[in-house]
Design a protein around this motif. Structure first.
Motif, PDB file in Angstrom:
ATOM      1  N   ALA A 137       0.832  -1.204   0.000  1.00 34.80           N
ATOM      2  CA  ALA A 137       0.000   0.000   0.000  1.00 34.80           C
ATOM      3  C   ALA A 137       0.866   1.254   0.000  1.00 34.80           C
ATOM      4  CB  ALA A 137      -0.931  -0.010   1.212  1.00 34.80           C
ATOM      5  N   LYS A 138       1.926   1.233   0.815  1.00 30.77           N
ATOM      6  CA  LYS A 138       2.814   2.388   0.914  1.00 30.77           C
ATOM      7  C   LYS A 138       3.512   2.664  -0.419  1.00 30.77           C
ATOM      8  CE  LYS A 138       4.712   2.228   4.919  1.00 30.77           C
ATOM      9  NZ  LYS A 138       5.630   1.959   6.027  1.00 30.77           N
ATOM     10  N   GLU A 139       3.947   1.613  -1.101  1.00 30.58           N
ATOM     11  CA  GLU A 139       4.630   1.767  -2.394  1.00 30.58           C
ATOM     12  C   GLU A 139       3.740   2.440  -3.435  1.00 30.58           C
ATOM     13  OE1 GLU A 139       5.667  -2.223  -3.438  1.00 30.58           O
ATOM     14  OE2 GLU A 139       7.532  -2.193  -2.279  1.00 30.58           O
ATOM     15  N   ASN A 140       2.426   2.282  -3.270  1.00 24.99           N
ATOM     16  CA  ASN A 140       1.499   2.814  -4.265  1.00 24.99           C
ATOM     17  C   ASN A 140       0.752   4.052  -3.777  1.00 24.99           C
ATOM     18  OD1 ASN A 140       1.572   0.883  -6.631  1.00 24.99           O
ATOM     19  ND2 ASN A 140       1.474  -0.482  -4.877  1.00 24.99           N
ATOM     20  N   ILE A 173      -8.465  -9.358   0.786  1.00 27.63           N
ATOM     21  CA  ILE A 173      -7.885  -8.031   0.978  1.00 27.63           C
ATOM     22  C   ILE A 173      -6.816  -7.768  -0.081  1.00 27.63           C
ATOM     23  CG2 ILE A 173      -6.520  -6.591   2.541  1.00 27.63           C
ATOM     24  CD1 ILE A 173      -9.448  -6.832   3.326  1.00 27.63           C
ATOM     25  N   LYS A 174      -6.004  -8.768  -0.389  1.00 27.00           N
ATOM     26  CA  LYS A 174      -4.978  -8.622  -1.423  1.00 27.00           C
ATOM     27  C   LYS A 174      -5.621  -8.302  -2.772  1.00 27.00           C
ATOM     28  CE  LYS A 174      -1.365 -11.178  -3.823  1.00 27.00           C
ATOM     29  NZ  LYS A 174      -1.908 -10.868  -5.139  1.00 27.00           N
ATOM     30  N   TYR A 175      -6.709  -8.978  -3.098  1.00 25.26           N
ATOM     31  CA  TYR A 175      -7.420  -8.730  -4.344  1.00 25.26           C
ATOM     32  C   TYR A 175      -7.953  -7.295  -4.380  1.00 25.26           C
ATOM     33  CZ  TYR A 175     -11.202  -8.795  -7.750  1.00 25.26           C
ATOM     34  OH  TYR A 175     -12.039  -8.487  -8.785  1.00 25.26           O
ATOM     35  N   ASN A 176      -8.559  -6.856  -3.273  1.00 27.25           N
ATOM     36  CA  ASN A 176      -9.097  -5.494  -3.225  1.00 27.25           C
ATOM     37  C   ASN A 176      -7.987  -4.452  -3.345  1.00 27.25           C
ATOM     38  OD1 ASN A 176     -11.795  -6.178  -3.017  1.00 27.25           O
ATOM     39  ND2 ASN A 176     -11.733  -6.310  -0.794  1.00 27.25           N
ATOM     40  N   ILE A 231      -5.061  -0.474  -6.678  1.00 27.23           N
ATOM     41  CA  ILE A 231      -3.818  -0.031  -7.315  1.00 27.23           C
ATOM     42  C   ILE A 231      -3.996   0.054  -8.826  1.00 27.23           C
ATOM     43  CG2 ILE A 231      -1.436  -0.725  -7.808  1.00 27.23           C
ATOM     44  CD1 ILE A 231      -1.382  -1.885  -4.920  1.00 27.23           C
ATOM     45  N   ALA A 232      -4.674  -0.938  -9.415  1.00 23.08           N
ATOM     46  CA  ALA A 232      -4.912  -0.924 -10.865  1.00 23.08           C
ATOM     47  C   ALA A 232      -5.785   0.273 -11.252  1.00 23.08           C
ATOM     48  CB  ALA A 232      -5.569  -2.229 -11.304  1.00 23.08           C
ATOM     49  N   GLU A 244      -6.147   5.690 -13.688  1.00 23.23           N
ATOM     50  CA  GLU A 244      -6.432   7.122 -13.583  1.00 23.23           C
ATOM     51  C   GLU A 244      -5.190   7.942 -13.917  1.00 23.23           C
ATOM     52  OE1 GLU A 244      -8.012   7.971  -9.739  1.00 23.23           O
ATOM     53  OE2 GLU A 244      -9.808   6.782 -10.072  1.00 23.23           O
ATOM     54  N   ASN A 245      -4.039   7.496 -13.423  1.00 21.83           N
ATOM     55  CA  ASN A 245      -2.789   8.203 -13.725  1.00 21.83           C
ATOM     56  C   ASN A 245      -2.469   8.148 -15.210  1.00 21.83           C
ATOM     57  OD1 ASN A 245      -2.374   8.976 -11.092  1.00 21.83           O
ATOM     58  ND2 ASN A 245      -0.995   7.275 -10.627  1.00 21.83           N
TER      59      ASN A 245
END
Length: 93
Positions: free
Chosen positions: A17-20, A72-75, A80-81, A86-87
């Motif tokens: 989460a932090k990396e993204n 949770i990993k899937y969510n 992130i995707a 959006e970016n």
């Protein structure tokens, strides 16, 4: 063993989460809640099916808890995707 797996999973989810650029505390708290709820639900279901066999209840609870981690990993991966899409649409990095 369950606690060790939960701690490792929390570190992994937090790092991802932090990396993204997402709030790691939010994702770790979600993981802990879902992990505990899924494990307790798995143990209760196993107790009702096996008639109180502790070994089977523990194993089934553990499998359900891993399922909670995968949810949770899937969510998180989906979030992130979405963020990356959006970016890309905005031309950002």
């Amino acid at each position: 063993m369950d606690v060790i797996l939960l701690i490792i999973a929390c570190f992994w989810i937090s790092k991802r989460a932090k990396e993204n650029g997402l709030n790691p505390t939010n994702w770790v708290l979600r993981l802990i809640g879902v992990y505990i709820v899924f494990e307790i639900t798995g143990v209760l279901i196993s107790f009702s099916i096996t008639g109180g066999n502790l070994i089977m209840a523990g194993l089934f609870g553990f499998v359900c808890a891993v399922g909670g981690f995968l949810l949770i990993k899937y969510n998180l991966d989906k979030k992130i995707a979405e963020q990356n899409r959006e970016n890309d649409n905005r031309g950002g990095f």
